[in-house]
Write an enzyme that holds these catalytic residues in place. Structure first.
Site, PDB file in Angstrom:
ATOM      1  N   GLY A 182       0.856  -1.187   0.000  1.00  0.00           N
ATOM      2  CA  GLY A 182       0.000   0.000   0.000  1.00  0.00           C
ATOM      3  C   GLY A 182       0.884   1.225   0.000  1.00  0.00           C
TER       4      GLY A 182
ATOM      5  CB  SER B 140       4.290  -3.583  -2.211  1.00  0.00           C
ATOM      6  OG  SER B 140       4.275  -2.315  -2.801  1.00  0.00           O
ATOM      7  CB  ALA B 141       4.207  -0.557   1.621  1.00  0.00           C
TER       8      ALA B 141
ATOM      9  CG  HIS C 275       5.926  -2.227  -7.223  1.00  0.00           C
ATOM     10  ND1 HIS C 275       5.107  -3.306  -7.390  1.00  0.00           N
ATOM     11  CD2 HIS C 275       5.656  -1.741  -5.982  1.00  0.00           C
ATOM     12  CE1 HIS C 275       4.365  -3.467  -6.291  1.00  0.00           C
ATOM     13  NE2 HIS C 275       4.692  -2.531  -5.428  1.00  0.00           N
TER      14      HIS C 275
ATOM     15  CD  GLU D 107       5.652  -5.373  -9.828  1.00  0.00           C
ATOM     16  OE1 GLU D 107       6.331  -5.502  -8.799  1.00  0.00           O
ATOM     17  OE2 GLU D 107       4.501  -4.909  -9.827  1.00  0.00           O
TER      18      GLU D 107
END
Length: 236
Positions: free
Chosen positions: A90, A122-123, A159, A194
């Site tokens: 997020g 991700s985060a 990413h 990714e």
């Protein structure tokens, strides 16, 4: 044994949430019946319950239950008692701010160093690095510090996208942004594409997935490392 997975993303094109990495999670989470999920990054502003339900549905496919940290009376005790921790993706600024507000940054480091399994996407992977300064996210809130959990001795850029030859886009590429970071900081950065992830088993840190990763060091040309590479060796 220290066991960590830091994944670039939760979802790759054409698959469901965590689907691409479930076989790896099944192996890493052997013997674990429940994980504590930290939904603080709130992608697209979704509620903690909605986000936790997504994680629970994915982990149910490998026989593991999920409880959101917001459902516990005390977040610090929840982390200390957890068999495993999953920090979802997020907005990294929001995630870091909320981790600090709940007193969890140092506690997570302590329990993971003692053997609690950590999984981030991700985060949730960004905060596994030394600082959050190589995130791609907008600063929608103001965290008290850019310092993060420090599960690995470098920063991540999840990413990661390569410059597109012939592109007419005039904004900065990811590579250029990381160059800018290195004009002010000397922390190495792993550009994680990714579908790739970093596996930590005790002191061994390995790139996993099908793709290579791009390594950035201050005042040096970036270079590629292949899947299966020892990241610490590559950073020497």
């Amino acid at each position: 044994m220290k066991k960590i997975i830091l994944a670039s993303t939760s979802t790759v094109y054409g698959s469901g949430y965590l689907e691409y990495i479930l076989p790896e999670l099944k192996r890493m989470f052997t013997g674990i019946s429940q994980i504590v999920f930290i939904p603080y990054a709130r992608p697209n502003g979704m509620s903690y319950d909605e986000y936790t339900n997504n994680a629970a549905e994915a982990f149910s496919k490998i026989g593991i239950t999920v409880k959101g940290i917001h459902a516990f009376d005390n977040a610090v005790n929840a982390v200390r008692d957890a068999q495993a921790i999953f920090v979802g993706g997020g907005n990294t600024f929001l995630l870091v701010k909320t981790l600090y507000e709940n007193g969890l940054v140092k506690v997570i480091k302590e329990v993971v160093d003692r053997g609690t399994v950590y999984f981030g996407t991700s985060a949730g992977s960004n905060v596994g690095g030394l600082t959050m300064q190589t995130t791609n996210d907008m600063p929608i809130v103001y965290p008290p510090s850019f310092e993060t959990i420090g599960l690995v001795p470098f920063n991540l850029n999840p990413h990661y996208l390569d410059p597109i030859e012939g592109s007419t886009h005039m904004g900065e590429t990811r590579q250029r942004r990381i160059y800018e970071f290195h004009t002010q900081n000397d922390i190495p950065v792993v550009g994680l594409r990714e579908g790739s992830w970093i596996e930590v088993l005790d002191d061994k840190i390995t790139l996993r997935g099908e793709l290579s990763a791009r390594i950035f060091k201050q005042a040096q040309e970036p270079f590629e490392i292949a899947s299966g590479s020892d990241i610490l060796e590559s950073l020497k």
